[in-house]
Design an enzyme around this catalytic site. Structure first.
Site, mmCIF file in Angstrom:
data_model
loop_
_atom_site.group_PDB
_atom_site.id
_atom_site.type_symbol
_atom_site.label_atom_id
_atom_site.label_comp_id
_atom_site.label_asym_id
_atom_site.label_seq_id
_atom_site.Cartn_x
_atom_site.Cartn_y
_atom_site.Cartn_z
ATOM 1 N N ALA A 163 -35.577 -25.686 -59.020
ATOM 2 C CA ALA A 163 -34.142 -25.458 -59.215
ATOM 3 C C ALA A 163 -33.744 -23.992 -59.211
ATOM 4 O O ALA A 163 -32.585 -23.672 -59.476
ATOM 5 C CB ALA A 163 -33.718 -26.106 -60.532
ATOM 6 N N ALA A 164 -34.649 -23.094 -58.933
ATOM 7 C CA ALA A 164 -34.308 -21.659 -58.985
ATOM 8 C C ALA A 164 -33.457 -21.213 -57.807
ATOM 9 O O ALA A 164 -32.756 -20.208 -57.890
ATOM 10 C CB ALA A 164 -35.582 -20.815 -59.033
ATOM 11 N N CYS A 205 -42.852 -24.205 -64.091
ATOM 12 C CA CYS A 205 -43.536 -25.487 -63.861
ATOM 13 C C CYS A 205 -43.885 -25.652 -62.401
ATOM 14 O O CYS A 205 -43.020 -25.536 -61.519
ATOM 15 C CB CYS A 205 -42.637 -26.644 -64.304
ATOM 16 N N TYR A 247 -44.568 -33.659 -43.267
ATOM 17 C CA TYR A 247 -43.327 -33.537 -44.030
ATOM 18 C C TYR A 247 -42.532 -34.843 -43.914
ATOM 19 O O TYR A 247 -42.036 -35.365 -44.912
ATOM 20 C CB TYR A 247 -42.489 -32.373 -43.500
ATOM 21 N N VAL A 285 -29.741 -27.961 -44.240
ATOM 22 C CA VAL A 285 -28.979 -27.118 -45.156
ATOM 23 C C VAL A 285 -29.570 -25.707 -45.097
ATOM 24 O O VAL A 285 -30.802 -25.547 -45.083
ATOM 25 C CB VAL A 285 -29.040 -27.634 -46.609
HETATM 26 N N1 NAD Z 1 -32.969 -27.258 -46.571
HETATM 27 C C1 NAD Z 1 -32.910 -28.393 -45.894
HETATM 28 O O1 NAD Z 1 -32.525 -28.444 -44.701
HETATM 29 C C2 NAD Z 1 -33.316 -29.676 -46.569
HETATM 30 C C3 NAD Z 1 -32.828 -30.880 -46.052
HETATM 31 C C4 NAD Z 1 -33.205 -32.086 -46.654
HETATM 32 C C5 NAD Z 1 -34.019 -32.081 -47.770
HETATM 33 N N2 NAD Z 1 -34.458 -30.895 -48.253
HETATM 34 C C6 NAD Z 1 -35.291 -30.972 -49.459
HETATM 35 O O2 NAD Z 1 -34.573 -30.362 -50.534
HETATM 36 C C7 NAD Z 1 -35.510 -29.859 -51.512
HETATM 37 C C8 NAD Z 1 -35.216 -28.405 -51.799
HETATM 38 O O3 NAD Z 1 -35.340 -27.703 -50.569
HETATM 39 P P1 NAD Z 1 -34.597 -26.305 -50.293
HETATM 40 O O4 NAD Z 1 -34.162 -26.336 -48.884
HETATM 41 O O5 NAD Z 1 -33.610 -26.047 -51.369
HETATM 42 O O6 NAD Z 1 -35.854 -25.327 -50.431
HETATM 43 P P2 NAD Z 1 -35.980 -23.845 -51.019
HETATM 44 O O7 NAD Z 1 -37.295 -23.354 -50.524
HETATM 45 O O8 NAD Z 1 -34.750 -23.071 -50.752
HETATM 46 O O9 NAD Z 1 -36.078 -24.104 -52.604
HETATM 47 C C9 NAD Z 1 -37.176 -24.854 -53.098
HETATM 48 C C10 NAD Z 1 -37.436 -24.440 -54.531
HETATM 49 O O10 NAD Z 1 -38.545 -25.204 -54.986
HETATM 50 C C11 NAD Z 1 -39.483 -24.345 -55.607
HETATM 51 N N3 NAD Z 1 -40.831 -24.918 -55.493
HETATM 52 C C12 NAD Z 1 -41.612 -24.980 -54.397
HETATM 53 N N4 NAD Z 1 -42.796 -25.531 -54.700
HETATM 54 C C13 NAD Z 1 -42.767 -25.835 -56.022
HETATM 55 C C14 NAD Z 1 -43.689 -26.418 -56.926
HETATM 56 N N5 NAD Z 1 -44.924 -26.781 -56.545
HETATM 57 N N6 NAD Z 1 -43.299 -26.586 -58.215
HETATM 58 C C15 NAD Z 1 -42.072 -26.197 -58.619
HETATM 59 N N7 NAD Z 1 -41.154 -25.624 -57.816
HETATM 60 C C16 NAD Z 1 -41.515 -25.454 -56.531
HETATM 61 C C17 NAD Z 1 -39.326 -23.007 -54.913
HETATM 62 O O11 NAD Z 1 -39.804 -21.945 -55.723
HETATM 63 C C18 NAD Z 1 -37.828 -22.960 -54.678
HETATM 64 O O12 NAD Z 1 -37.153 -22.382 -55.778
HETATM 65 C C19 NAD Z 1 -36.903 -30.090 -50.904
HETATM 66 O O13 NAD Z 1 -37.446 -31.290 -51.437
HETATM 67 C C20 NAD Z 1 -36.609 -30.274 -49.413
HETATM 68 O O14 NAD Z 1 -37.605 -31.040 -48.768
HETATM 69 C C21 NAD Z 1 -34.138 -29.691 -47.710
HETATM 70 C C1 LIG Z 2 -37.212 -29.068 -39.016
HETATM 71 C C2 LIG Z 2 -37.139 -29.622 -40.399
HETATM 72 C C3 LIG Z 2 -36.750 -28.597 -41.422
HETATM 73 C C4 LIG Z 2 -35.787 -29.126 -42.439
HETATM 74 C C5 LIG Z 2 -36.287 -30.428 -43.074
HETATM 75 C C6 LIG Z 2 -35.189 -31.059 -43.864
HETATM 76 O O1 LIG Z 2 -35.670 -32.132 -44.604
HETATM 77 C C7 LIG Z 2 -34.015 -31.423 -43.001
HETATM 78 C C8 LIG Z 2 -34.005 -32.520 -42.207
HETATM 79 C C9 LIG Z 2 -32.753 -32.768 -41.440
HETATM 80 C C10 LIG Z 2 -32.580 -33.658 -40.456
HETATM 81 C C11 LIG Z 2 -33.573 -34.595 -39.979
HETATM 82 C C12 LIG Z 2 -33.222 -35.479 -38.994
HETATM 83 C C13 LIG Z 2 -34.144 -36.508 -38.490
HETATM 84 C C14 LIG Z 2 -33.775 -37.246 -37.415
HETATM 85 C C15 LIG Z 2 -34.668 -38.357 -36.910
HETATM 86 O O2 LIG Z 2 -34.136 -39.560 -37.354
HETATM 87 C C16 LIG Z 2 -34.760 -38.385 -35.372
HETATM 88 O O3 LIG Z 2 -33.486 -38.781 -34.898
HETATM 89 C C17 LIG Z 2 -35.099 -37.028 -34.783
HETATM 90 C C18 LIG Z 2 -35.683 -37.182 -33.368
HETATM 91 C C19 LIG Z 2 -35.850 -35.809 -32.687
HETATM 92 C C20 LIG Z 2 -37.143 -35.109 -33.047
HETATM 93 O O4 LIG Z 2 -37.241 -33.901 -32.772
HETATM 94 O O5 LIG Z 2 -38.060 -35.720 -33.607
#
Ligand code: NAD
Ligand SMILES: CCCCC[C@H](O)/C=C/C=C\C=C\C=C\[C@@H](O)[C@@H](O)CCCC(=O)O
Length: 242
Positions: free
Chosen positions: A13-14, A63, A151, A186
Protein backbone atom coordinates in the site's frame (compact mmCIF):
# COMPACT_ATOMS: atom_id res chain seq x y z
CA UNK A 1 -18.98 8.57 6.79
CA UNK A 2 -19.67 5.12 5.37
CA UNK A 3 -16.60 3.41 6.87
CA UNK A 4 -16.51 5.14 10.27
CA UNK A 5 -15.41 2.69 12.93
CA UNK A 6 -14.01 0.22 10.39
CA UNK A 7 -10.38 -0.90 10.25
CA UNK A 8 -8.70 -1.92 7.01
CA UNK A 9 -5.41 -3.65 6.19
CA UNK A 10 -3.96 -3.03 2.71
CA UNK A 11 -0.86 -4.87 1.49
CA UNK A 12 1.57 -3.31 -0.98
CA UNK A 13 0.00 0.00 0.00
CA UNK A 14 2.96 2.40 -0.05
CA UNK A 15 2.39 3.32 -3.67
CA UNK A 16 0.34 2.69 -6.80
CA UNK A 17 -3.01 0.94 -6.66
CA UNK A 18 -2.61 0.03 -2.99
CA UNK A 19 -2.02 3.66 -2.05
CA UNK A 20 -5.10 4.66 -4.05
CA UNK A 21 -7.16 2.11 -2.11
CA UNK A 22 -5.80 3.46 1.18
CA UNK A 23 -6.80 7.00 0.24
CA UNK A 24 -10.35 5.95 -0.63
CA UNK A 25 -10.71 4.05 2.66
CA UNK A 26 -9.39 7.00 4.70
CA UNK A 27 -11.58 9.50 2.86
CA UNK A 28 -14.58 7.42 3.88
CA UNK A 29 -13.75 7.18 7.56
CA UNK A 30 -11.79 3.94 7.94
CA UNK A 31 -8.55 3.50 9.89
CA UNK A 32 -5.90 1.86 7.72
CA UNK A 33 -2.81 -0.26 8.28
CA UNK A 34 -0.41 0.22 5.37
CA UNK A 35 1.67 -2.94 4.87
CA UNK A 36 4.66 -2.76 2.54
CA UNK A 37 8.38 -3.55 2.24
CA UNK A 38 9.27 0.02 1.24
CA UNK A 39 9.76 1.63 4.65
CA UNK A 40 10.94 5.02 3.42
CA UNK A 41 7.94 5.62 1.17
CA UNK A 42 5.59 3.95 3.63
CA UNK A 43 6.50 6.16 6.57
CA UNK A 44 6.47 9.25 4.35
CA UNK A 45 2.97 8.32 3.15
CA UNK A 46 1.69 7.95 6.72
CA UNK A 47 3.12 11.39 7.56
CA UNK A 48 1.26 12.89 4.61
CA UNK A 49 -2.00 11.03 5.35
CA UNK A 50 -1.87 12.00 9.04
CA UNK A 51 -1.62 15.69 8.10
CA UNK A 52 -4.66 15.22 5.85
CA UNK A 53 -6.85 12.94 7.98
CA UNK A 54 -5.66 13.52 11.54
CA UNK A 55 -3.77 11.35 14.07
CA UNK A 56 -4.34 7.65 14.65
CA UNK A 57 -5.95 7.05 11.23
CA UNK A 58 -3.06 5.53 9.28
CA UNK A 59 -0.21 3.28 10.41
CA UNK A 60 2.73 1.85 8.42
CA UNK A 61 3.88 -1.69 9.16
CA UNK A 62 6.81 -3.35 7.41
CA UNK A 63 5.58 -6.61 5.92
CA UNK A 64 6.75 -8.92 3.15
CA UNK A 65 3.64 -10.86 2.13
CA UNK A 66 5.87 -13.85 1.32
CA UNK A 67 6.41 -14.16 5.09
CA UNK A 68 3.56 -15.67 7.08
CA UNK A 69 5.25 -14.54 10.30
CA UNK A 70 5.42 -10.95 9.11
CA UNK A 71 1.79 -11.04 8.00
CA UNK A 72 0.74 -12.47 11.37
CA UNK A 73 2.70 -9.80 13.23
CA UNK A 74 1.18 -7.03 11.12
CA UNK A 75 -2.34 -8.33 11.64
CA UNK A 76 -1.72 -8.58 15.40
CA UNK A 77 -0.30 -5.05 15.60
CA UNK A 78 -3.29 -3.75 13.67
CA UNK A 79 -5.72 -5.43 16.05
CA UNK A 80 -3.80 -4.13 19.09
CA UNK A 81 -3.71 -0.60 17.69
CA UNK A 82 -7.10 -0.21 16.00
CA UNK A 83 -9.15 -2.85 17.85
CA UNK A 84 -9.82 -5.32 15.03
CA UNK A 85 -9.82 -5.89 11.26
CA UNK A 86 -12.96 -5.42 9.18
CA UNK A 87 -11.48 -5.08 5.69
CA UNK A 88 -8.44 -6.75 4.11
CA UNK A 89 -7.13 -5.78 0.69
CA UNK A 90 -4.56 -8.23 -0.69
CA UNK A 91 -3.00 -5.86 -3.20
CA UNK A 92 0.76 -6.52 -3.06
CA UNK A 93 1.97 -7.84 -6.38
CA UNK A 94 4.87 -7.84 -8.78
CA UNK A 95 5.35 -8.35 -12.50
CA UNK A 96 8.49 -10.33 -13.35
CA UNK A 97 8.77 -13.25 -15.76
CA UNK A 98 12.48 -13.59 -14.94
CA UNK A 99 12.14 -14.17 -11.19
CA UNK A 100 8.87 -15.95 -11.87
CA UNK A 101 8.93 -18.06 -8.71
CA UNK A 102 8.76 -14.86 -6.61
CA UNK A 103 5.90 -13.66 -8.78
CA UNK A 104 3.99 -16.76 -7.66
CA UNK A 105 4.97 -16.51 -3.97
CA UNK A 106 4.01 -12.83 -3.82
CA UNK A 107 0.99 -12.52 -6.11
CA UNK A 108 -0.76 -15.82 -5.40
CA UNK A 109 0.66 -17.27 -2.20
CA UNK A 110 0.73 -13.86 -0.50
CA UNK A 111 -2.95 -13.41 -1.33
CA UNK A 112 -3.80 -16.87 0.00
CA UNK A 113 -1.79 -16.31 3.20
CA UNK A 114 -3.50 -12.97 3.81
CA UNK A 115 -6.96 -14.38 3.14
CA UNK A 116 -6.42 -17.32 5.51
CA UNK A 117 -5.15 -14.99 8.26
CA UNK A 118 -8.19 -12.76 7.77
CA UNK A 119 -10.40 -15.86 8.05
CA UNK A 120 -8.83 -16.62 11.44
CA UNK A 121 -9.69 -13.13 12.68
CA UNK A 122 -13.01 -12.47 10.91
CA UNK A 123 -14.76 -15.86 10.87
CA UNK A 124 -18.12 -15.59 12.68
CA UNK A 125 -18.01 -19.36 13.33
CA UNK A 126 -14.97 -18.85 15.59
CA UNK A 127 -15.96 -15.65 17.37
CA UNK A 128 -15.09 -13.14 14.67
CA UNK A 129 -17.29 -10.27 13.57
CA UNK A 130 -17.23 -11.02 9.83
CA UNK A 131 -15.66 -8.74 7.26
CA UNK A 132 -14.72 -7.97 3.68
CA UNK A 133 -11.73 -9.15 1.65
CA UNK A 134 -10.71 -7.59 -1.66
CA UNK A 135 -8.10 -9.45 -3.71
CA UNK A 136 -6.46 -7.39 -6.42
CA UNK A 137 -6.24 -9.59 -9.50
CA UNK A 138 -6.15 -8.08 -13.02
CA UNK A 139 -7.75 -8.30 -16.45
CA UNK A 140 -4.83 -10.70 -16.98
CA UNK A 141 -6.72 -12.97 -14.59
CA UNK A 142 -9.62 -13.12 -17.04
CA UNK A 143 -7.77 -13.60 -20.32
CA UNK A 144 -4.20 -14.64 -21.16
CA UNK A 145 -1.38 -12.17 -21.82
CA UNK A 146 1.21 -13.65 -24.21
CA UNK A 147 4.08 -11.68 -22.65
CA UNK A 148 3.67 -13.04 -19.13
CA UNK A 149 2.43 -16.61 -18.66
CA UNK A 150 3.37 -16.77 -14.98
CA UNK A 151 1.93 -13.37 -14.06
CA UNK A 152 -1.21 -14.39 -15.97
CA UNK A 153 -1.30 -17.69 -14.04
CA UNK A 154 -1.04 -15.89 -10.69
CA UNK A 155 -3.92 -13.57 -11.53
CA UNK A 156 -6.08 -16.43 -12.85
CA UNK A 157 -5.22 -18.17 -9.60
CA UNK A 158 -6.25 -15.18 -7.50
CA UNK A 159 -9.63 -15.09 -9.23
CA UNK A 160 -10.19 -18.83 -8.93
CA UNK A 161 -9.16 -18.85 -5.27
CA UNK A 162 -11.38 -15.84 -4.52
CA UNK A 163 -14.42 -17.41 -6.20
CA UNK A 164 -13.92 -20.71 -4.36
CA UNK A 165 -13.39 -18.99 -1.00
CA UNK A 166 -16.52 -16.90 -1.59
CA UNK A 167 -18.56 -20.07 -2.17
CA UNK A 168 -17.14 -21.66 0.99
CA UNK A 169 -17.89 -18.53 3.00
CA UNK A 170 -21.52 -18.42 1.89
CA UNK A 171 -22.02 -22.17 2.39
CA UNK A 172 -20.29 -22.21 5.79
CA UNK A 173 -21.55 -18.90 7.19
CA UNK A 174 -18.15 -17.28 7.78
CA UNK A 175 -19.74 -13.84 7.45
CA UNK A 176 -16.91 -12.82 5.11
CA UNK A 177 -17.59 -11.27 1.72
CA UNK A 178 -14.71 -11.59 -0.74
CA UNK A 179 -14.27 -10.06 -4.18
CA UNK A 180 -11.56 -9.92 -6.83
CA UNK A 181 -10.70 -6.56 -8.38
CA UNK A 182 -9.57 -6.81 -12.02
CA UNK A 183 -8.07 -3.54 -13.23
CA UNK A 184 -6.84 -2.93 -16.75
CA UNK A 185 -3.59 -1.01 -17.37
CA UNK A 186 -2.88 1.62 -14.70
CA UNK A 187 0.10 3.98 -14.80
CA UNK A 188 2.17 2.79 -11.83
CA UNK A 189 5.77 1.78 -11.16
CA UNK A 190 4.86 -1.82 -11.95
CA UNK A 191 3.44 -0.85 -15.32
CA UNK A 192 6.38 1.41 -16.14
CA UNK A 193 8.90 -1.38 -15.58
CA UNK A 194 7.35 -4.22 -17.58
CA UNK A 195 9.64 -4.03 -20.63
CA UNK A 196 12.64 -5.09 -18.53
CA UNK A 197 10.72 -7.87 -16.80
CA UNK A 198 9.56 -9.94 -19.82
CA UNK A 199 12.57 -12.29 -19.86
CA UNK A 200 12.21 -15.05 -22.47
CA UNK A 201 8.93 -13.47 -23.61
CA UNK A 202 10.41 -10.14 -24.68
CA UNK A 203 9.44 -11.01 -28.27
CA UNK A 204 5.83 -10.46 -27.16
CA UNK A 205 6.53 -6.80 -26.32
CA UNK A 206 5.04 -5.64 -29.63
CA UNK A 207 1.78 -7.52 -29.13
CA UNK A 208 1.58 -6.15 -25.61
CA UNK A 209 2.14 -2.60 -26.80
CA UNK A 210 -0.69 -3.06 -29.33
CA UNK A 211 -2.96 -4.21 -26.50
CA UNK A 212 -1.93 -1.26 -24.35
CA UNK A 213 -2.78 1.10 -27.19
CA UNK A 214 -6.10 -0.71 -27.73
CA UNK A 215 -7.17 -0.71 -24.07
CA UNK A 216 -5.48 2.49 -22.95
CA UNK A 217 -3.75 3.24 -19.66
CA UNK A 218 -5.56 4.80 -16.72
CA UNK A 219 -3.85 7.46 -14.68
CA UNK A 220 -3.87 6.61 -10.99
CA UNK A 221 -6.20 9.58 -10.47
CA UNK A 222 -8.75 8.25 -12.97
CA UNK A 223 -8.39 4.77 -11.52
CA UNK A 224 -9.05 6.11 -8.00
CA UNK A 225 -12.12 8.04 -9.15
CA UNK A 226 -13.52 4.94 -10.82
CA UNK A 227 -12.74 2.64 -7.91
CA UNK A 228 -14.31 4.74 -5.17
CA UNK A 229 -17.95 3.86 -5.82
CA UNK A 230 -17.14 0.15 -6.33
CA UNK A 231 -14.99 -0.04 -3.19
CA UNK A 232 -17.70 1.58 -1.07
CA UNK A 233 -20.35 -0.74 -2.52
CA UNK A 234 -18.25 -3.78 -1.61
CA UNK A 235 -17.10 -2.63 1.83
CA UNK A 236 -20.26 -0.94 3.13
CA UNK A 237 -22.47 -3.97 3.16
CA UNK A 238 -24.87 -4.20 6.08
CA UNK A 239 -24.67 -7.16 8.43
CA UNK A 240 -27.36 -9.10 6.57
CA UNK A 241 -25.18 -9.15 3.47
CA UNK A 242 -22.36 -11.00 5.18
N1 NAD B 1 -0.53 -1.32 -12.75
C1 NAD B 1 -1.33 -2.08 -13.47
O1 NAD B 1 -1.47 -1.93 -14.71
C2 NAD B 1 -2.10 -3.19 -12.80
C3 NAD B 1 -3.25 -3.67 -13.43
C4 NAD B 1 -3.98 -4.71 -12.83
C5 NAD B 1 -3.58 -5.22 -11.61
N2 NAD B 1 -2.47 -4.72 -11.02
C6 NAD B 1 -2.13 -5.29 -9.71
O2 NAD B 1 -2.28 -4.27 -8.73
C7 NAD B 1 -1.41 -4.55 -7.61
C8 NAD B 1 -0.56 -3.34 -7.31
O3 NAD B 1 0.20 -3.06 -8.48
P1 NAD B 1 0.78 -1.60 -8.80
O4 NAD B 1 0.65 -1.40 -10.25
O5 NAD B 1 0.19 -0.61 -7.86
O6 NAD B 1 2.32 -1.86 -8.44
P2 NAD B 1 3.43 -0.92 -7.78
O7 NAD B 1 4.72 -1.60 -8.07
O8 NAD B 1 3.23 0.49 -8.19
O9 NAD B 1 3.10 -1.04 -6.21
C9 NAD B 1 3.21 -2.32 -5.60
C10 NAD B 1 3.51 -2.12 -4.13
O10 NAD B 1 3.61 -3.42 -3.55
C11 NAD B 1 4.79 -3.49 -2.77
N3 NAD B 1 5.26 -4.88 -2.72
C12 NAD B 1 5.87 -5.58 -3.69
N4 NAD B 1 6.20 -6.80 -3.25
C13 NAD B 1 5.79 -6.88 -1.96
C14 NAD B 1 5.85 -7.88 -0.96
N5 NAD B 1 6.44 -9.07 -1.18
N6 NAD B 1 5.31 -7.61 0.25
C15 NAD B 1 4.74 -6.41 0.50
N7 NAD B 1 4.66 -5.41 -0.40
C16 NAD B 1 5.19 -5.66 -1.62
C17 NAD B 1 5.77 -2.53 -3.42
O11 NAD B 1 6.77 -2.11 -2.51
C18 NAD B 1 4.84 -1.41 -3.87
O12 NAD B 1 4.69 -0.44 -2.85
C19 NAD B 1 -0.59 -5.78 -8.02
O13 NAD B 1 -1.19 -6.95 -7.47
C20 NAD B 1 -0.73 -5.81 -9.55
O14 NAD B 1 -0.57 -7.10 -10.07
C21 NAD B 1 -1.71 -3.72 -11.55
C1 LIG C 1 1.85 -6.25 -19.70
C2 LIG C 1 1.22 -6.46 -18.36
C3 LIG C 1 1.60 -5.41 -17.36
C4 LIG C 1 0.45 -4.97 -16.51
C5 LIG C 1 -0.27 -6.16 -15.87
C6 LIG C 1 -1.56 -5.71 -15.27
O1 LIG C 1 -2.13 -6.73 -14.51
C7 LIG C 1 -2.50 -5.15 -16.30
C8 LIG C 1 -3.22 -5.94 -17.13
C9 LIG C 1 -4.13 -5.24 -18.08
C10 LIG C 1 -4.78 -5.78 -19.11
C11 LIG C 1 -4.77 -7.18 -19.48
C12 LIG C 1 -5.53 -7.59 -20.54
C13 LIG C 1 -5.63 -9.00 -20.95
C14 LIG C 1 -6.28 -9.30 -22.10
C15 LIG C 1 -6.46 -10.74 -22.52
O2 LIG C 1 -7.76 -11.12 -22.20
C16 LIG C 1 -6.23 -10.95 -24.03
O3 LIG C 1 -7.30 -10.31 -24.69
C17 LIG C 1 -4.92 -10.34 -24.51
C18 LIG C 1 -4.48 -10.98 -25.83
C19 LIG C 1 -3.26 -10.24 -26.42
C20 LIG C 1 -1.94 -10.70 -25.86
O4 LIG C 1 -0.94 -9.99 -26.07
O5 LIG C 1 -1.86 -11.75 -25.20
Amino acid sequence: MALNGKTAVVTGAAMGIGKAIVEILLQNGAKVAILDMNETIGHCLVETLTKEHGPDRAMFLFCDVESEDELKAAFQKTIETFGGIDILCNNAGVFNEVTWEKTITINLMGTIKGTYLALEHMNKLTGGRGGVIINVASMAGIGPLSCCPVYTATKHGVIGFTRSFAAASVASGYGIRINALCPGFVQTDLFSAIQSKLGQFSAMAGATQELIEKLGVLTIQDFTAGLTALLLKVTCLTENHL
